[in-house]
Design a protein around this motif. Structure first.
Motif, PDB file in Angstrom:
ATOM      1  N   ARG A 267       0.811  -1.212   0.000  1.00 39.83           N
ATOM      2  CA  ARG A 267       0.000   0.000   0.000  1.00 39.83           C
ATOM      3  C   ARG A 267       0.848   1.267   0.000  1.00 39.83           C
ATOM      4  N   SER A 268       2.163   1.128   0.150  1.00 41.52           N
ATOM      5  CA  SER A 268       3.023   2.309   0.148  1.00 41.52           C
ATOM      6  C   SER A 268       4.398   1.922  -0.370  1.00 41.52           C
ATOM      7  N   VAL A 269       5.091   2.927  -0.904  1.00 43.91           N
ATOM      8  CA  VAL A 269       6.450   2.755  -1.422  1.00 43.91           C
ATOM      9  C   VAL A 269       7.303   3.916  -0.927  1.00 43.91           C
ATOM     10  N   GLY A 270       8.517   3.612  -0.474  1.00 47.59           N
ATOM     11  CA  GLY A 270       9.457   4.641  -0.088  1.00 47.59           C
ATOM     12  C   GLY A 270      10.663   4.629  -1.010  1.00 47.59           C
ATOM     13  N   TYR A 271      11.212   5.797  -1.259  1.00 51.93           N
ATOM     14  CA  TYR A 271      12.420   5.920  -2.077  1.00 51.93           C
ATOM     15  C   TYR A 271      13.149   7.179  -1.638  1.00 51.93           C
ATOM     16  N   SER A 272      14.409   7.031  -1.244  1.00 49.79           N
ATOM     17  CA  SER A 272      15.127   8.148  -0.624  1.00 49.79           C
ATOM     18  C   SER A 272      16.079   8.879  -1.554  1.00 49.79           C
ATOM     19  N   PHE A 273      16.195   8.451  -2.811  1.00 51.01           N
ATOM     20  CA  PHE A 273      17.212   9.031  -3.683  1.00 51.01           C
ATOM     21  C   PHE A 273      16.636   9.535  -5.006  1.00 51.01           C
ATOM     22  N   GLY A 274      15.459  10.119  -4.967  1.00 49.67           N
ATOM     23  CA  GLY A 274      14.883  10.674  -6.181  1.00 49.67           C
ATOM     24  C   GLY A 274      15.591  11.946  -6.600  1.00 49.67           C
ATOM     25  N   ALA A 275      15.828  12.081  -7.896  1.00 48.86           N
ATOM     26  CA  ALA A 275      16.399  13.326  -8.410  1.00 48.86           C
ATOM     27  C   ALA A 275      15.337  14.422  -8.367  1.00 48.86           C
ATOM     28  N   VAL A 276      15.773  15.669  -8.328  1.00 52.29           N
ATOM     29  CA  VAL A 276      14.831  16.780  -8.328  1.00 52.29           C
ATOM     30  C   VAL A 276      13.980  16.756  -9.597  1.00 52.29           C
ATOM     31  N   ASP A 277      14.563  16.282 -10.707  1.00 51.51           N
ATOM     32  CA  ASP A 277      13.798  16.161 -11.955  1.00 51.51           C
ATOM     33  C   ASP A 277      13.440  14.702 -12.251  1.00 51.51           C
ATOM     34  N   GLU A 278      13.163  13.929 -11.219  1.00 56.08           N
ATOM     35  CA  GLU A 278      12.845  12.516 -11.371  1.00 56.08           C
ATOM     36  C   GLU A 278      11.676  12.320 -12.354  1.00 56.08           C
ATOM     37  N   PRO A 279      11.843  11.502 -13.397  1.00 59.29           N
ATOM     38  CA  PRO A 279      10.763  11.312 -14.374  1.00 59.29           C
ATOM     39  C   PRO A 279       9.472  10.757 -13.774  1.00 59.29           C
ATOM     40  N   LEU A 280       9.564  10.075 -12.650  1.00 63.16           N
ATOM     41  CA  LEU A 280       8.367   9.512 -12.027  1.00 63.16           C
ATOM     42  C   LEU A 280       7.319  10.591 -11.766  1.00 63.16           C
ATOM     43  N   ILE A 281       7.785  11.801 -11.468  1.00 65.11           N
ATOM     44  CA  ILE A 281       6.854  12.903 -11.195  1.00 65.11           C
ATOM     45  C   ILE A 281       5.971  13.174 -12.410  1.00 65.11           C
ATOM     46  N   GLN A 282       6.535  13.024 -13.599  1.00 68.06           N
ATOM     47  CA  GLN A 282       5.789  13.300 -14.823  1.00 68.06           C
ATOM     48  C   GLN A 282       4.888  12.129 -15.236  1.00 68.06           C
ATOM     49  N   LEU A 283       5.158  10.940 -14.731  1.00 68.80           N
ATOM     50  CA  LEU A 283       4.431   9.758 -15.165  1.00 68.80           C
ATOM     51  C   LEU A 283       3.166   9.482 -14.359  1.00 68.80           C
ATOM     52  N   VAL A 284       3.180   9.777 -13.074  1.00 67.63           N
ATOM     53  CA  VAL A 284       2.039   9.414 -12.230  1.00 67.63           C
ATOM     54  C   VAL A 284       0.854  10.334 -12.500  1.00 67.63           C
ATOM     55  N   ASP A 285      -0.360   9.823 -12.244  1.00 68.57           N
ATOM     56  CA  ASP A 285      -1.551  10.624 -12.507  1.00 68.57           C
ATOM     57  C   ASP A 285      -1.852  11.608 -11.383  1.00 68.57           C
ATOM     58  N   GLU A 286      -1.257  11.412 -10.212  1.00 69.44           N
ATOM     59  CA  GLU A 286      -1.471  12.326  -9.090  1.00 69.44           C
ATOM     60  C   GLU A 286      -0.147  12.526  -8.346  1.00 69.44           C
ATOM     61  N   PRO A 287       0.645  13.520  -8.765  1.00 70.13           N
ATOM     62  CA  PRO A 287       1.974  13.714  -8.157  1.00 70.13           C
ATOM     63  C   PRO A 287       1.938  13.939  -6.646  1.00 70.13           C
ATOM     64  N   ARG A 288       0.836  14.466  -6.128  1.00 67.37           N
ATOM     65  CA  ARG A 288       0.781  14.722  -4.687  1.00 67.37           C
ATOM     66  C   ARG A 288       0.903  13.434  -3.884  1.00 67.37           C
ATOM     67  N   GLN A 289       0.456  12.321  -4.469  1.00 69.31           N
ATOM     68  CA  GLN A 289       0.506  11.055  -3.755  1.00 69.31           C
ATOM     69  C   GLN A 289       1.926  10.503  -3.645  1.00 69.31           C
ATOM     70  N   LEU A 290       2.881  11.144  -4.330  1.00 68.79           N
ATOM     71  CA  LEU A 290       4.281  10.743  -4.166  1.00 68.79           C
ATOM     72  C   LEU A 290       4.836  11.162  -2.804  1.00 68.79           C
ATOM     73  N   GLY A 291       4.167  12.107  -2.154  1.00 71.06           N
ATOM     74  CA  GLY A 291       4.611  12.549  -0.833  1.00 71.06           C
ATOM     75  C   GLY A 291       6.053  13.019  -0.827  1.00 71.06           C
ATOM     76  N   ALA A 292       6.461  13.761  -1.848  1.00 69.90           N
ATOM     77  CA  ALA A 292       7.873  14.137  -2.010  1.00 69.90           C
ATOM     78  C   ALA A 292       8.278  15.250  -1.053  1.00 69.90           C
TER      79      ALA A 292
END
Length: 409
Positions: A267-292
């Motif tokens: 139900r959750s995923v953690g990742y501690s080394f995302g780049a500031v321009d991480e492509p994942l931000i552009q791919l997800v349908d709701e960036p707020r749920q990334l909890g960045a």
């Protein structure tokens, strides 16, 4: 009458265990035999400094011999590590003396134009000339309200033992490394360190797991991850902790993240080394749920200003005279004319009028292309002495990919 300063001596092979004990005490960790052996594999006594009082190491600073990718180039960099002073010996200037001695050694050896580190506290290292050169995003992803696009084609994923998959992961890493500012070189010792999986590293999670993505031309991506099970009255709530994701092609990147965010019962995923321009931000349908959340990562110190500025490349043509101040390495203080572009660079002493003036710390902050030179100028840290120089330098020192530190060393 005050006591004479405790002497600093060069490191010895037998210093490793007591130096690590000092680090454990300073960082509030318990010693672990498995971790001790892992860290011993990359320890470099010849690059260590120790302060000894009554036969006990009370201060230590070390470095690893590795390369660091910078904009347009790969350069030798002193990877500073294992820095600590015993609680009983604080406020006696030991850290200052250790850092000054280390900088002097790196400069005199002449092999590494820069030093790089992760800081335990952001206030410590700017006084030794280190600038915040890269930031990172820490993701705390809520999977219940988040979706990624469907794979462009059939995702060909296969999992296996990380040690057995190491050659294929190393191949992907090496294909990517020359173009990824902030990535460090990994020889066999460092791959063993990265993949080592003692219980102390798991933190109540599963063993380290690896998954590869097979593209049309072979393996073009991998991910390292762990998980932790969990249940509540609403059902399963396992957590997936991503350690590393590397992909040479967009379809592989998407397929790996689709895999990591759709593991059964999670139900959750953690990742501690995302780049500031991480492509994942552009791919997800709701960036707020990334909890960045934003955090610092790599701090860079220009040990040899001329060599460092010549070593990297520039996003646009640049021709500037920079007046640099460096209280700890006097050879860096002075006016330097920097000329360069995406293909080459040259930096030489100059007697011409200065276009910019700054402390060596500020050059470290912009060195990887992550921090905006304009931001430092607006903060009053870089002074514009010729109208338009800040605009020119901001573009030139930038880069098309944000720097990212993908491992703490």
């Amino acid at each position: 009458m005050t006591d004479s300063p405790l002497p600093i001596r060069d490191g010895l092979p037998q210093d490793f265990a007591p130096a690590l004990d000092l680090l454990h005490a300073a960082f509030h960790n318990n010693p672990d035999p498995d971790l001790t052996e892992i860290e011993r594999g990359v320890y470099e006594p010849a690059r260590s400094l120790a302060v000894v009082d009554d036969g006990r190491i009370v201060g230590h600073a070390g470095a690893y011999t590795r390369e660091l990718t910078v904009p347009g180039a790969v350069v030798p960099a002193a990877h500073v590590t294992m820095v600590a002073v015993a609680a009983t010996h604080r406020r006696r200037g030991l850290l200052t003396r250790l850092m000054r001695r280390q900088l002097r050694q790196v400069r005199d050896q002449g092999r590494e134009p820069i030093a790089v580190l992760w800081a335990s506290e952001g206030r410590i290292y700017p006084r030794f000339g280190y600038g915040l050169a890269a930031e990172r995003l820490i993701f705390d992803i809520d999977l219940r309200e988040l979706r990624l696009p469907a794979d462009a084609g059939d995702a060909r994923l296969r999992s296996g033992d990380p040690d057995e998959l190491r050659p294929e992961m190393a191949t992907v890493y090496e294909r990517l490394r020359p173009g990824r500012p902030g990535w460090s070189s990994r020889d066999d010792r460092w791959w063993r360190n990265v993949l080592a999986d003692p219980p102390a590293r798991r933190e109540s999670q599963t063993a380290l797991r690896a998954v590869l993505h097979d593209g049309p031309g072979g393996v073009d991506g991998y991910a390292l991850w762990r998980s932790r099970g969990g249940w509540d009255t609403r059902g399963p709530k396992a957590h997936v902790q991503v350690i590393e994701v590397a992909a040479t092609e967009p379809p592989a990147y998407l397929a790996l993240w689709r895999f990591l965010t759709t593991i059964d019962l999670s139900r959750s995923v953690g990742y501690s080394f995302g780049a500031v321009d991480e492509p994942l931000i552009q791919l997800v349908d709701e960036p707020r749920q990334l909890g960045a959340t934003l955090a610092d990562s790599l701090w860079v110190r220009l040990v040899d200003v001329a060599a460092a500025l010549e070593a990297r490349r520039y996003a646009a043509a640049v021709d500037l005279v920079i007046d640099v101040t460096d209280p700890l390495v006097p050879e860096n203080t002075g006016r330097w004319r920097l000329t360069g572009d995406r293909e080459r660079a040259r930096c030489v002493p100059s007697t011409e009028p200065s276009d910019l003036a700054c402390d060596v710390r500020d050059l470290g902050a912009v060195y990887l292309g992550g921090s905006s030179l304009r931001s430092l100028a607006d903060a009053g840290l870089i002074r514009e002495l010729r109208h338009g120089a800040v605009a020119e330098a901001t573009i030139a020192f930038g880069w098309d990919r944000s720097p990212a530190g993908v491992e703490i060393f």
